[in-house]
Design a protein around this motif. Structure first.
Motif, PDB file in Angstrom:
ATOM      1  N   MET A   1       0.847  -1.172   0.000  1.00 36.59           N
ATOM      2  CA  MET A   1       0.000   0.000   0.000  1.00 36.59           C
ATOM      3  C   MET A   1       0.895   1.238   0.000  1.00 36.59           C
ATOM      4  N   LYS A   2       0.421   2.310  -0.626  1.00 31.05           N
ATOM      5  CA  LYS A   2       1.176   3.550  -0.766  1.00 31.05           C
ATOM      6  C   LYS A   2       0.298   4.721  -0.346  1.00 31.05           C
ATOM      7  N   LEU A   3       0.851   5.628   0.443  1.00 28.48           N
ATOM      8  CA  LEU A   3       0.137   6.857   0.796  1.00 28.48           C
ATOM      9  C   LEU A   3       0.264   7.815  -0.378  1.00 28.48           C
ATOM     10  N   ARG A   4      -0.844   8.091  -1.039  1.00 29.54           N
ATOM     11  CA  ARG A   4      -0.822   8.890  -2.264  1.00 29.54           C
ATOM     12  C   ARG A   4      -0.970  10.381  -2.010  1.00 29.54           C
ATOM     13  N   HIS A   5      -1.929  10.754  -1.160  1.00 25.87           N
ATOM     14  CA  HIS A   5      -2.186  12.165  -0.851  1.00 25.87           C
ATOM     15  C   HIS A   5      -2.476  12.328   0.629  1.00 25.87           C
ATOM     16  N   VAL A   6      -2.197  13.521   1.135  1.00 23.14           N
ATOM     17  CA  VAL A   6      -2.729  13.969   2.417  1.00 23.14           C
ATOM     18  C   VAL A   6      -3.767  15.012   2.031  1.00 23.14           C
ATOM     19  N   THR A   7      -4.995  14.825   2.499  1.00 17.21           N
ATOM     20  CA  THR A   7      -6.105  15.673   2.071  1.00 17.21           C
ATOM     21  C   THR A   7      -6.482  16.653   3.172  1.00 17.21           C
ATOM     22  N   VAL A   8      -6.692  17.902   2.762  1.00 18.71           N
ATOM     23  CA  VAL A   8      -7.064  18.975   3.680  1.00 18.71           C
ATOM     24  C   VAL A   8      -8.413  19.523   3.246  1.00 18.71           C
ATOM     25  N   ASP A   9      -9.411  19.456   4.127  1.00 21.69           N
ATOM     26  CA  ASP A   9     -10.700  20.090   3.877  1.00 21.69           C
ATOM     27  C   ASP A   9     -10.528  21.594   4.052  1.00 21.69           C
ATOM     28  N   CYS A  10     -11.192  22.381   3.179  1.00 23.92           N
ATOM     29  CA  CYS A  10     -11.012  23.831   3.264  1.00 23.92           C
ATOM     30  C   CYS A  10     -12.140  24.563   2.544  1.00 23.92           C
ATOM     31  N   ALA A  11     -12.150  25.876   2.691  1.00 23.18           N
ATOM     32  CA  ALA A  11     -13.160  26.714   2.044  1.00 23.18           C
ATOM     33  C   ALA A  11     -12.740  27.123   0.633  1.00 23.18           C
ATOM     34  N   ASP A  12     -11.448  27.390   0.423  1.00 23.35           N
ATOM     35  CA  ASP A  12     -10.954  27.840  -0.876  1.00 23.35           C
ATOM     36  C   ASP A  12      -9.727  27.017  -1.258  1.00 23.35           C
ATOM     37  N   PRO A  13      -9.939  25.900  -1.952  1.00 23.27           N
ATOM     38  CA  PRO A  13      -8.834  25.002  -2.267  1.00 23.27           C
ATOM     39  C   PRO A  13      -7.681  25.657  -3.027  1.00 23.27           C
ATOM     40  N   TYR A  14      -7.984  26.472  -4.016  1.00 22.30           N
ATOM     41  CA  TYR A  14      -6.902  27.051  -4.817  1.00 22.30           C
ATOM     42  C   TYR A  14      -6.065  28.030  -3.997  1.00 22.30           C
ATOM     43  N   GLU A  15      -6.721  28.872  -3.219  1.00 23.17           N
ATOM     44  CA  GLU A  15      -5.990  29.831  -2.392  1.00 23.17           C
ATOM     45  C   GLU A  15      -5.103  29.112  -1.368  1.00 23.17           C
TER      46      GLU A  15
END
Length: 123
Positions: free
Chosen positions: A1-15
């Motif tokens: 198994m490989k850790l592909r992404h660490v995901t962050v919930d947010c209001a403005d993803p691009y910023e």
């Protein structure tokens, strides 16, 4: 198994991705644009990327998980000042005698992260 992404919930993803791109030096994916609901920062292999995803609710409590960064090209104190210039806010200063300790900062949406002491003296 490989850790592909660490995901962050947010209001403005691009910023937020643009802020973290400035912090890490990793590029925002050329497939992502302002207003997207998901924005990826592409980390160098084998490091997982950082994926920012729009959610409707705001941050309400302390993070249950956060990043601890160790500078490689600057001292801890230089890195703290650089990241503050990018828009981070000082949250807690845990620096102590003989250069020990770390600094806890907040990103643009209030997520905590730490800058630790550099591994060896930066010349």
């Amino acid at each position: 198994m490989k850790l592909r992404h660490v995901t962050v919930d947010c209001a403005d993803p691009y910023e937020l991705a643009t802020f973290w791109s400035g912090v890490t030096g990793w590029p925002v994916s050329d497939q992502d644009t302002p207003g997207d609901d998901e924005v990826l920062i592409e980390a160098p292999p084998p490091v997982p990327g950082l994926l920012f995803i729009r959610v409707p609710e705001g941050k309400t409590v302390k993070n249950r998980i956060h990043f601890d960064w160790q500078p490689t090209e600057r001292t801890r104190d230089e890195e703290v000042e650089r990241v503050i210039r990018l828009g981070a806010s000082l949250y807690e200063d845990h620096r102590g005698p003989q250069g020990r300790g770390w600094v806890t900062l907040l990103d643009l949406e209030g997520n905590e992260f730490c800058i630790e002491r550099e591994a060896k003296p930066v010349t």
